[in-house]
Design a protein around this motif. Structure first.
Motif, mmCIF file in Angstrom:
data_model
loop_
_atom_site.group_PDB
_atom_site.id
_atom_site.type_symbol
_atom_site.label_atom_id
_atom_site.label_comp_id
_atom_site.label_asym_id
_atom_site.label_seq_id
_atom_site.Cartn_x
_atom_site.Cartn_y
_atom_site.Cartn_z
ATOM 1 N N LEU A 1 0.978 -1.197 -0.077
ATOM 2 C CA LEU A 1 0.156 -0.120 -0.050
ATOM 3 C C LEU A 1 0.763 1.083 -0.199
ATOM 4 O O LEU A 1 2.222 1.233 0.206
ATOM 5 C CB LEU A 1 -1.010 0.094 1.074
ATOM 6 N N ASP A 2 0.250 2.462 -0.341
ATOM 7 C CA ASP A 2 0.995 3.809 -0.342
ATOM 8 C C ASP A 2 0.027 4.745 0.463
ATOM 9 O O ASP A 2 -0.853 4.931 0.000
ATOM 10 C CB ASP A 2 1.160 4.029 -2.023
ATOM 11 N N PRO A 3 0.646 5.148 1.849
ATOM 12 C CA PRO A 3 2.029 4.744 2.344
ATOM 13 C C PRO A 3 2.122 3.405 2.929
ATOM 14 O O PRO A 3 0.944 2.812 3.320
ATOM 15 C CB PRO A 3 2.070 5.863 3.263
ATOM 16 N N ALA A 4 3.292 2.905 2.875
ATOM 17 C CA ALA A 4 3.438 1.692 3.618
ATOM 18 C C ALA A 4 5.106 1.710 4.298
ATOM 19 O O ALA A 4 5.738 2.616 3.813
ATOM 20 C CB ALA A 4 3.634 0.781 2.724
ATOM 21 N N TYR A 5 5.132 0.982 5.359
ATOM 22 C CA TYR A 5 6.530 0.898 6.102
ATOM 23 C C TYR A 5 7.585 0.663 5.201
ATOM 24 O O TYR A 5 7.600 -0.075 4.297
ATOM 25 C CB TYR A 5 6.164 -0.032 7.313
ATOM 26 N N GLN A 6 8.868 1.511 5.451
ATOM 27 C CA GLN A 6 9.817 1.455 4.284
ATOM 28 C C GLN A 6 10.479 0.185 4.302
ATOM 29 O O GLN A 6 11.025 -0.486 3.350
ATOM 30 C CB GLN A 6 10.860 2.343 4.512
ATOM 31 N N GLY A 7 10.340 -0.694 5.476
ATOM 32 C CA GLY A 7 11.240 -1.776 5.602
ATOM 33 C C GLY A 7 10.765 -3.024 4.760
ATOM 34 O O GLY A 7 11.240 -4.094 4.703
ATOM 35 N N TYR A 8 9.569 -2.715 4.059
ATOM 36 C CA TYR A 8 9.169 -3.739 3.112
ATOM 37 C C TYR A 8 9.931 -3.481 1.621
ATOM 38 O O TYR A 8 9.867 -4.501 1.155
ATOM 39 C CB TYR A 8 7.544 -3.496 2.895
ATOM 40 N N PRO B 1 -2.429 -2.528 13.249
ATOM 41 C CA PRO B 1 -2.212 -0.987 13.304
ATOM 42 C C PRO B 1 -1.174 -0.638 12.532
ATOM 43 O O PRO B 1 -0.173 -1.274 12.119
ATOM 44 C CB PRO B 1 -1.999 -0.482 14.889
ATOM 45 N N ASP B 2 -1.520 0.546 11.527
ATOM 46 C CA ASP B 2 -0.535 0.534 10.485
ATOM 47 C C ASP B 2 0.544 1.851 10.732
ATOM 48 O O ASP B 2 0.139 2.772 11.347
ATOM 49 C CB ASP B 2 -1.252 1.226 9.337
ATOM 50 N N ASN B 3 1.770 1.338 10.454
ATOM 51 C CA ASN B 3 2.868 2.467 10.677
ATOM 52 C C ASN B 3 2.957 2.769 8.874
ATOM 53 O O ASN B 3 3.448 1.933 8.207
ATOM 54 C CB ASN B 3 4.197 1.586 11.111
ATOM 55 N N PRO B 4 2.856 3.968 8.659
ATOM 56 C CA PRO B 4 2.913 5.268 9.480
ATOM 57 C C PRO B 4 1.465 5.696 9.589
ATOM 58 O O PRO B 4 1.535 6.942 10.414
ATOM 59 C CB PRO B 4 3.697 6.320 8.254
ATOM 60 N N THR B 5 0.588 5.302 8.946
ATOM 61 C CA THR B 5 -0.801 6.071 8.997
ATOM 62 C C THR B 5 -1.494 6.185 10.297
ATOM 63 O O THR B 5 -2.393 6.928 10.567
ATOM 64 C CB THR B 5 -1.690 5.614 7.956
ATOM 65 N N GLY C 1 8.929 9.227 2.213
ATOM 66 C CA GLY C 1 9.657 7.664 2.497
ATOM 67 C C GLY C 1 8.941 6.965 2.353
ATOM 68 O O GLY C 1 9.080 5.480 2.249
ATOM 69 N N TYR C 2 7.484 6.929 2.615
ATOM 70 C CA TYR C 2 6.568 5.729 2.620
ATOM 71 C C TYR C 2 5.983 5.487 1.320
ATOM 72 O O TYR C 2 5.294 4.642 1.290
ATOM 73 C CB TYR C 2 5.593 6.077 4.023
ATOM 74 N N GLY C 3 5.870 6.548 0.414
ATOM 75 C CA GLY C 3 5.293 6.455 -0.757
ATOM 76 C C GLY C 3 4.725 7.819 -1.379
ATOM 77 O O GLY C 3 4.630 8.698 -0.303
ATOM 78 N N GLN C 4 4.754 7.898 -2.451
ATOM 79 C CA GLN C 4 4.244 9.170 -3.168
ATOM 80 C C GLN C 4 2.739 9.671 -2.686
ATOM 81 O O GLN C 4 2.685 11.009 -2.656
ATOM 82 C CB GLN C 4 4.257 8.791 -4.712
#
Ligand SMILES: Cc1ncc(COP(=O)(O)O)c(C=O)c1O
Length: 389
Positions: free
Chosen positions: A117-124, A171-175, A352-355
């Motif tokens: 998904l966008d945004p999503a945790y960068q670690g993926y 629960p979602d990082n970052p949202t 950093g998590y997505g456009q």
């Protein structure tokens, strides 16, 4: 020496390093709300459990995790209504990051697609790139409260015959979003219809606010065999440096996960005993952290919304705030850079998590209240000075 001739091409393409607490040049004036590293230290009884396990001789090879730890995990997950067999449905890892790497490594061939998904945790991103998979980004949508939600029809549309899995985080990082049962059921329908897996990152399970509750993806009908649920002790027990995590999956997928060749097991044995102790006796500590995070969120959301040009939704879960800064009139990356430069305050720019997260910045509430007060004063000063007039 130029290593490019020797390097795996996917690694070369990744470029730079990661930002951790230690990577930031120490500066007494800096307030670092960039990384999600809790400012609490894990309690002493956990540290002692590591030492006790070593003294008792628990220092030998253990190929798939010690029974004490695996039983404690199964008991914990049953709290949320999912019964698992600790012997056949667990894969132990040294942290959520390793669990992500292992899950991706178990299913992704070069050219396969994974929906992020966008945004999503960068670690993926890096593990997906490392395994040569194509990341198909699907933008989340904001609801009326300014909270991001998964756009299930868009997810269904993004699936192709090459899609292996969708990665979600609740629960979602970052949202800060916590998925509703309706959303999870709709996602499950897509997974079943398209015959894909769901990798469900559940590492913020213990940090949910208000009336929202945690629903494991695996508890949704039809998802028992299609879910790889990732967990970590990093946030639950403020255990980021000691590294502990695990994946819950069907027996067939657990076998596959355990076949990923990253050492006999990902987590040192004495720490597994400490993990069992944490799951048994650590809940008072978790409650204490939760109370403090809640206080920080209440204060931060209110204070950030007082700043002209900033809109901050109240997160349903996690200990992050993800304010919308678009009215300040500056791209997120520049906002982050300048805030650090001018005010010595570090956050994580949304891009950093997505456009889709342009115009947002994430702050991890991992500092004391007086420091947060100082941080938001700095944001206000910064916005007054640099914002659209
Ligand atoms: C959503 C999410 N998943 C996984 C991780 C990785 O956690 P760990 O420290 O256990 O590797 C993090 C860390 O911030 C995270 O936010």
């Amino acid at each position: 020496m130029d290593v490019s001739k020797f390097a795996k091409k996917e690694l070369l393409a990744m470029g730079g390093g990661s930002s951790t607490r230690a990577a930031v040049t120490p500066d007494p004036k800096l307030i670092n709300l960039g990384a999600g590293d809790p400012d609490f230290n894990q309690p002493n009884f956990i540290n002692k459990a590591v030492y006790d396990a070593m003294k008792q001789g628990h220092t030998h090879y253990e190929f798939t995790g010690v029974p004490e730890f695996k039983n404690a995990i199964a008991k914990y997950y049953a709290k949320y209504g999912v019964k698992i067999d600790p012997n056949t449905q667990l894969c132990i890892d040294s942290g959520g990051s390793q669990a992500i790497f292992r899950a991706f490594g178990a299913i992704l061939n070069p050219g396969d697609e994974i929906i992020l998904l966008d945004p999503a945790y960068q670690g993926y991103f890096q593990p997906a790139a490392y395994f040569g998979a194509k990341m198909v980004r699907v933008a989340m949508k904001k609801d009326k409260k300014g909270l991001w939600r998964p756009d299930v029809p868009a997810i269904a549309k993004a699936c192709t015959p090459k899609t292996k899995a969708i990665m979600i985080c609740s629960p979602d990082n970052p949202t800060g979003a916590v998925y509703t049962e309706k959303e999870l059921k709709a996602l499950a329908d897509v997974c079943i219809d398209k015959d894909i897996l769901c990798i469900s990152d559940e590492i913020y399970t213990e940090f949910i606010w208000g009336r929202k509750k945690f629903i494991p993806t695996m508890s949704i009908k039809g998802m028992e065999d299609r879910t790889l649920a990732l967990m970590s002790f990093s946030k639950t027990f403020a255990w980021t440096g000691c590294r502990a995590g695990y994946t819950i999956a069907s027996p067939e997928f657990s076998t596959l996960l355990n076949n990923v060749p990253i050492g006999i097991i990902g987590m040192p044995v004495p720490f597994q005993y400490a993990g069992a102790a944490a799951l048994e006796k650590g809940w008072g500590f978790v409650r204490k952290m939760r109370k403090e995070y809640k206080k920080r969120i209440d204060f931060s959301v209110k204070r950030l919304n007082e700043i002209k040009g900033i809109k901050c939704a109240y997160p349903e879960g996690t200990f992050y705030v993800f304010p919308d800064i678009s009215e300040v009139g500056m791209p997120a990356a520049k906002f982050g850079q300048e805030l650090l430069l001018q005010e010595k305050l570090r956050g994580a720019p949304g891009t950093g998590y997505g456009q889709a997260a342009e115009g947002h910045i994430r702050f991890a509430l991992v500092d004391k209240m007086d420091r947060l007060e100082d941080a938001w004063n700095r944001v206000e000063h910064f916005v007054k000075k640099n914002g659209k007039k």
